[in-house]
Design a protein around this motif. Structure first.
Motif, PDB file in Angstrom:
ATOM      1  N   ARG A  61      -5.204   1.111  -3.773  1.00  0.00           N
ATOM      2  CA  ARG A  61      -3.765   0.625  -3.176  1.00  0.00           C
ATOM      3  C   ARG A  61      -3.919  -0.355  -1.812  1.00  0.00           C
ATOM      4  NH1 ARG A  61      -2.541   4.554   0.647  1.00  0.00           N
ATOM      5  NH2 ARG A  61      -3.477   6.570   0.276  1.00  0.00           N
TER       6      ARG A  61
ATOM      7  N   THR B 188      -8.456  13.677  -2.682  1.00  0.00           N
ATOM      8  CA  THR B 188      -8.837  12.227  -1.892  1.00  0.00           C
ATOM      9  C   THR B 188      -8.173  12.553  -0.557  1.00  0.00           C
ATOM     10  OG1 THR B 188      -8.763  10.932  -3.671  1.00  0.00           O
ATOM     11  CG2 THR B 188      -8.704   9.813  -1.855  1.00  0.00           C
TER      12      THR B 188
ATOM     13  N   VAL C 138      12.326  -2.516  -2.153  1.00  0.00           N
ATOM     14  CA  VAL C 138      11.914  -1.265  -3.241  1.00  0.00           C
ATOM     15  C   VAL C 138      10.900  -0.212  -2.536  1.00  0.00           C
ATOM     16  CG1 VAL C 138      10.470  -1.109  -5.124  1.00  0.00           C
ATOM     17  CG2 VAL C 138      12.105  -3.021  -4.833  1.00  0.00           C
ATOM     18  N   ALA C 139      10.272  -0.788  -1.275  1.00  0.00           N
ATOM     19  CA  ALA C 139       9.316   0.304  -1.013  1.00  0.00           C
ATOM     20  C   ALA C 139      10.341   1.270  -0.011  1.00  0.00           C
ATOM     21  CB  ALA C 139       8.363  -0.366   0.087  1.00  0.00           C
TER      22      ALA C 139
ATOM     23  N   ARG D  86      11.813   9.339  -2.638  1.00  0.00           N
ATOM     24  CA  ARG D  86      10.865  10.205  -3.315  1.00  0.00           C
ATOM     25  C   ARG D  86      10.510  11.557  -2.298  1.00  0.00           C
ATOM     26  NH1 ARG D  86       7.948   8.803  -8.007  1.00  0.00           N
ATOM     27  NH2 ARG D  86       6.009   9.897  -8.195  1.00  0.00           N
TER      28      ARG D  86
ATOM     29  N   VAL E 269      12.116   3.556  -2.648  1.00  0.00           N
ATOM     30  CA  VAL E 269      11.006   4.593  -3.284  1.00  0.00           C
ATOM     31  C   VAL E 269      10.615   5.428  -2.348  1.00  0.00           C
ATOM     32  CG1 VAL E 269       8.871   4.889  -4.376  1.00  0.00           C
ATOM     33  CG2 VAL E 269      10.375   2.897  -5.096  1.00  0.00           C
ATOM     34  N   VAL E 270      10.110   5.010  -1.150  1.00  0.00           N
ATOM     35  CA  VAL E 270       9.385   6.066  -0.392  1.00  0.00           C
ATOM     36  C   VAL E 270      10.448   6.954   0.223  1.00  0.00           C
ATOM     37  CG1 VAL E 270       8.178   6.176   2.276  1.00  0.00           C
ATOM     38  CG2 VAL E 270       7.689   4.334   0.336  1.00  0.00           C
TER      39      VAL E 270
ATOM     40  N   GLU F  83      -4.318   5.310  -6.406  1.00  0.00           N
ATOM     41  CA  GLU F  83      -4.788   5.703  -4.992  1.00  0.00           C
ATOM     42  C   GLU F  83      -6.012   5.221  -4.578  1.00  0.00           C
ATOM     43  OE1 GLU F  83      -2.472   7.867  -3.623  1.00  0.00           O
ATOM     44  OE2 GLU F  83      -3.878   8.391  -1.665  1.00  0.00           O
TER      45      GLU F  83
ATOM     46  N   THR G 265      -4.577  14.142  -1.643  1.00  0.00           N
ATOM     47  CA  THR G 265      -3.982  13.722  -3.119  1.00  0.00           C
ATOM     48  C   THR G 265      -4.915  14.627  -4.060  1.00  0.00           C
ATOM     49  OG1 THR G 265      -3.448  11.528  -2.172  1.00  0.00           O
ATOM     50  CG2 THR G 265      -3.159  11.928  -4.238  1.00  0.00           C
TER      51      THR G 265
ATOM     52  N   GLU H  45      -6.514   2.785   7.505  1.00  0.00           N
ATOM     53  CA  GLU H  45      -6.672   3.992   6.932  1.00  0.00           C
ATOM     54  C   GLU H  45      -8.057   4.095   6.235  1.00  0.00           C
ATOM     55  OE1 GLU H  45      -3.131   5.359   3.858  1.00  0.00           O
ATOM     56  OE2 GLU H  45      -4.155   3.705   3.230  1.00  0.00           O
TER      57      GLU H  45
ATOM     58  N   ASN I 115       0.935  -1.288  -0.157  1.00  0.00           N
ATOM     59  CA  ASN I 115      -0.016  -0.140   0.076  1.00  0.00           C
ATOM     60  C   ASN I 115       0.889   1.321   0.145  1.00  0.00           C
ATOM     61  OD1 ASN I 115      -1.789   2.161   0.537  1.00  0.00           O
ATOM     62  ND2 ASN I 115      -2.809   1.106   2.421  1.00  0.00           N
ATOM     63  N   ALA I 116       1.815   1.316   0.758  1.00  0.00           N
ATOM     64  CA  ALA I 116       2.660   2.526   1.018  1.00  0.00           C
ATOM     65  C   ALA I 116       3.351   2.643  -0.341  1.00  0.00           C
ATOM     66  CB  ALA I 116       3.840   2.082   2.047  1.00  0.00           C
ATOM     67  N   LEU I 117       3.935   1.415  -0.992  1.00  0.00           N
ATOM     68  CA  LEU I 117       4.737   1.572  -2.110  1.00  0.00           C
ATOM     69  C   LEU I 117       3.861   2.408  -3.300  1.00  0.00           C
ATOM     70  CD1 LEU I 117       7.214   0.815  -3.804  1.00  0.00           C
ATOM     71  CD2 LEU I 117       6.127  -1.604  -4.376  1.00  0.00           C
TER      72      LEU I 117
ATOM     73  N   LEU J 167       9.801  -6.489  -1.763  1.00  0.00           N
ATOM     74  CA  LEU J 167       8.947  -5.689  -1.650  1.00  0.00           C
ATOM     75  C   LEU J 167       9.211  -4.457  -0.485  1.00  0.00           C
ATOM     76  CD1 LEU J 167       5.474  -7.417  -1.532  1.00  0.00           C
ATOM     77  CD2 LEU J 167       5.992  -5.338  -2.847  1.00  0.00           C
TER      78      LEU J 167
ATOM     79  N   ALA K  26       1.252   4.178  -2.712  1.00  0.00           N
ATOM     80  CA  ALA K  26       0.854   5.589  -2.452  1.00  0.00           C
ATOM     81  C   ALA K  26       2.161   6.546  -2.613  1.00  0.00           C
ATOM     82  CB  ALA K  26       0.939   5.554  -1.022  1.00  0.00           C
ATOM     83  N   SER K  27       3.284   5.862  -2.537  1.00  0.00           N
ATOM     84  CA  SER K  27       4.421   6.924  -2.861  1.00  0.00           C
ATOM     85  C   SER K  27       4.339   7.236  -4.317  1.00  0.00           C
ATOM     86  CB  SER K  27       5.861   6.273  -2.865  1.00  0.00           C
ATOM     87  OG  SER K  27       5.904   4.997  -3.669  1.00  0.00           O
ATOM     88  N   PHE K  28       3.652   6.475  -5.224  1.00  0.00           N
ATOM     89  CA  PHE K  28       3.736   6.964  -6.823  1.00  0.00           C
ATOM     90  C   PHE K  28       2.849   8.169  -6.785  1.00  0.00           C
ATOM     91  CE2 PHE K  28       4.838   2.309  -7.172  1.00  0.00           C
ATOM     92  CZ  PHE K  28       6.312   2.702  -7.655  1.00  0.00           C
ATOM     93  N   ALA K  29       1.781   8.338  -6.058  1.00  0.00           N
ATOM     94  CA  ALA K  29       1.045   9.622  -6.143  1.00  0.00           C
ATOM     95  C   ALA K  29       1.615  10.622  -5.023  1.00  0.00           C
ATOM     96  CB  ALA K  29      -0.305   9.148  -6.104  1.00  0.00           C
TER      97      ALA K  29
ATOM     98  N   ALA L  20       4.247   8.483   2.283  1.00  0.00           N
ATOM     99  CA  ALA L  20       3.824   7.483   2.642  1.00  0.00           C
ATOM    100  C   ALA L  20       4.769   6.848   3.629  1.00  0.00           C
ATOM    101  CB  ALA L  20       3.916   6.499   1.366  1.00  0.00           C
TER     102      ALA L  20
ATOM    103  N   ARG M 133      -3.463  12.957   4.620  1.00  0.00           N
ATOM    104  CA  ARG M 133      -2.791  12.978   3.383  1.00  0.00           C
ATOM    105  C   ARG M 133      -3.736  13.332   2.407  1.00  0.00           C
ATOM    106  NH1 ARG M 133       1.042   9.588   0.246  1.00  0.00           N
ATOM    107  NH2 ARG M 133       0.011   9.186  -1.748  1.00  0.00           N
TER     108      ARG M 133
END
Lengths: 556, 152
Positions: free
Chosen positions: A449, B105, B25-26, B33, B29-30, A446, B89, B119, A355-357, B22, A359-362, A370, B87
């Motif tokens: 996810r 959102t 990568v997470a 970014r 990326v997190v 979004e 978006t 969430e 989910n976090a991964l 996973l 979320a980081s794309f948006a 995220a 958050r």
């Protein structure tokens, strides 16, 4: 002995009842009234009796509350006494009358009815919960400077109900012969829950006071909720000790006692301990890598997490030790439950990480990124995965391939996975259709996810366990032949020597169906000889008058 | 070791490798970014971004400057809804000649124990109008209300 399950009688392993030795249904069960008429009568009578007892207790509680109220400004008009008077003066005598009517019958066949055991279990459990909860609430209210006489009245009324039913439960001649251990097992579980929640709240109050400092504070001092929680802890512990040690729940084995042990002492305690540990780890990770909140906000869940981890771990460790002393099935069940809790934690963590991964794309317009989500997922995974590995032992899991506990565990995992996957798929589908029908506003990722993360985690769990299931299926035929587990013996006369002989020879549980044709007791040696070469798990054994023994295999 | 056992071990290895991949990568990326990229302040989305950032930061003075002139004059300040773990978006923007709608959102994150982080999300809308040469917020969703009048 007729229809008596020799093996499954829970109370027979010991314990105490009313301070003396618990009365395991030593008296052989007599012929129970089997007609539907008797069953319906008992269900109706005991249901009405239970309702009347509750009504009478409520009425007495109201009257006592009024009696204890000494503050004129809180005394209501006399008309407010109408309801408690009606409850007490109508409900009470009716309850006493019905009880007297039924009590006289309890030295007969009604004593071994399920309804009597069920009624006493329900009345004892409800009364215990009511008087302990309200009694402790009176003390904690006084600590907080409040006084509610009605609460004290309720505590006293239900204490009287509890004492009266304890005396019935301890009666040598009228106590139930079925569900005899249910009230003490439930009492121990309730006491444990109260003690655990009290201890967690007490430690939380202390930790919060120590960690979350504030330059100033007004209102309730920090020690007050801690002291109130200690009262709950002490009260719950007393209830638990009473039922666990004095009533002998600790020494019970099999049936409901083992189920309660695994569900409360292992499953619930492990969930609390790991939940607390996960929360503490999450706070630690956020303090290290995601400190965009004030220390006060960041550390606010820490006290609860540490307290839950500590209290849960103590309870879990103790009951795990108790489970280890019991039957193999109980020990395995405890291990499977631990593996299940760890698996849920690990799978939840994987879902949140995905989910976090996503979320980081948006990139968000504002608010947190995220990172918070990711650290929550990592905390879950870091706590759940080791517990699962330790309990499930994936490298040596084939040792108990085909065992009942393992099969139940695999079925449960597949069942839960299927439910989670279906729900997640439905949500993903709904969000995609919503996205398409609204004209494609926003990002579809979004929207999906969270359920997509759960779906992926469920797929991983299902894939692994499918491989395990396949391996078990392959391994079971090669395993040693299943031993005899259950014998239904059709016997006349005193079948006890034969029952004992069969149990000693095979280790199987034995159920006796008494013969009504006056046949003599079977020869134990003939019966055990007939069972020597049996390879079926369940059999019906019919000894004949000429000494021959017919053994009929039964389906599971 | 028989074939089935090897297959099970292989499945376990694949699952472990997938999970480790996973996580790695997470994390990459997190953590690499960046945060929210600033949008053009002259666009409706840019105004909403700055307004929500100010509300989340608790800077109501700055947030008020993104309201319409009329709203700024009559606004009696009040605390916004809870913005802990929030958050926002961008979902879409509909820009017309004198009005605009910005769909967002809004997601709340809470918890973090072993049984997962919770969430809760909802789709919300900001309504903007042209106020001179700039876009200004006319109505905001309840989470971002900072004027008492909007509760009446």
């Amino acid at each position: 002995m007729s229809g008596a399950d020799v093996e499954s009688s829970e109370i027979r392993d010991g314990g105490s009842r009313g301070g003396a030795s618990v009365a395991p249904a030593a008296t052989p069960l007599r012929d129970a009234p089997r007609g539907a008429q008797g069953t319906v009568r008992r269900i109706i009578v005991f249901t009405i009796l239970f309702v009347l007892v509750c009504i009478a207790a409520s009425g007495v509680a109201g009257l006592l509350g009024r009696l204890f109220e000494t503050r004129p400004e809180f005394i209501e008009s006399s008309a407010s006494l109408a309801l408690p008077l009606a409850y007490t003066l109508i409900g009470g005598p009716l309850a006493a009358l019905l009880w007297w009517f039924q009590w006289r019958r309890l030295d007969g066949p009604d004593r071994e009815s399920v309804a009597w055991g069920l009624y006493l279990s329900a009345a004892l459990t409800v009364a215990l919960i009511m008087f302990v909860t309200t009694g402790l609430a009176v003390i904690t209210d006084l600590i907080g400077g409040r006084w509610f006489p009605t609460t004290l009245g309720t505590a006293i009324a239900w204490l009287l109900v509890w004492v009266a039913h304890r005396l019935m439960w301890a009666s040598a001649h009228r106590s139930p012969l079925r569900l005899t251990t249910v009230p003490v097992v439930l009492g121990a579980a309730y006491g444990l829950a109260v003690a655990a929640s009290g201890a967690i709240n007490a430690l939380k109050a202390v930790f919060d006071a120590a960690v979350i400092t504030s330059p100033w504070s007004i209102g309730v001092p920090w020690w007050q909720p801690a002291l109130q929680a200690i009262v709950w802890t002490v009260g719950g512990t007393l209830v638990w000790v009473w039922h666990w040690h004095r009533d002998g729940t600790r020494r019970l084995s099999g049936g409901f006692a083992d189920v309660a042990l695994v569900l409360t002492g292992v499953l619930a305690a492990a969930a609390v301990a790991l939940g607390g540990l996960g929360t503490a780890l999450y706070v630690g990770l956020r303090a290290a890598f995601d400190r965009d909140e004030s220390w006060h906000q960041l550390l606010s869940p820490l006290g609860l997490g540490v307290a839950a981890a500590g209290v849960g771990a103590v309870i879990w460790r103790y009951h795990r030790g108790v489970a280890t002393e019991r039957r193999d099935a109980t020990r395995n069940a405890a291990r499977m439950v631990e593996a299940g809790v760890g698996l849920i934690g690990a799978a939840s963590g994987i879902g949140v990480i995905v989910n976090a991964l996503l979320a980081s794309f948006a990139a968000p317009l504002s608010g947190s990124d995220a990172r918070t989500l990711l650290l929550g997922g990592i905390a879950s995974l870091a706590v759940g995965a080791p517990v699962w590995w330790w309990a499930w032992r994936p490298r040596q899991a084939s040792a108990d391939a085909g065992s009942t506990g393992r099969r139940v565990y695999l079925i449960a995992v597949f069942g839960v996975s299927a439910v989670v996957a279906i729900v997640a798929l439905l949500i993903v589908g709904y969000r995609i259709f919503e996205f398409a029908l609204e004209g494609g506003n926003g990002g579809v990722v979004e929207r999906i996810r969270a359920p997509f993360g759960l779906l992926l985690a469920t797929a991983l769990v299902a894939a692994y366990h499918f491989a395990v299931w396949r391996r078990d299926r392959e391994a079971v035929p090669a395993a040693p032949t299943r031993t005899l587990a259950r014998v239904v013996l059709v016997a006349g006369g005193d079948g006890t020597p034969t029952v004992q002989a069969v149990r000693d020879a095979t280790g199987a549980s034995v159920t006796v169906w008494g013969r009504a044709d006056g046949a003599a007791a079977p020869d134990p040696q003939a019966v055990t000889a007939a069972l020597a070469a049996v390879e079926w798990p369940r059999v019906l054994v019919i000894p004949a008058a000429d000494g021959t023994v017919q053994v009929i295999p039964l389906t599971d | 070791m028989d074939t089935v056992a090897r297959k099970q071990d292989r499945t376990l290895l694949i699952v472990i490798a997938t999970v480790v991949a996973l996580v790695v990568v997470a994390l990459v990326v997190v953590f690499t970014r960046g945060g929210a990229a600033p949008l053009d302040e002259s666009t409706p989305a840019g105004v909403v971004q700055r307004y929500t950032q100010a509300v989340v930061a608790g800077d109501q003075e700055t947030a008020r400057t993104y309201l319409t002139s009329e709203r700024q004059e009559e606004c009696e300040s009040t605390d916004s809804g809870s913005v802990d773990g929030i958050r926002v978006t961008l979902a879409s923007t509909q820009e017309r000649e004198s009005t605009a709608d910005v769909e967002v959102t809004v997601t709340y994150t809470s918890g973090g124990g072993i049984f997962g982080t919770q969430e809760y999300g909802s789709d919300e809308r900001f309504e903007l109008v042209r106020d001179g040469s700039r876009w200004a917020i006319k109505t905001a969703p309840w989470q971002f209300v900072i004027c008492m009048e909007d509760y009446q």
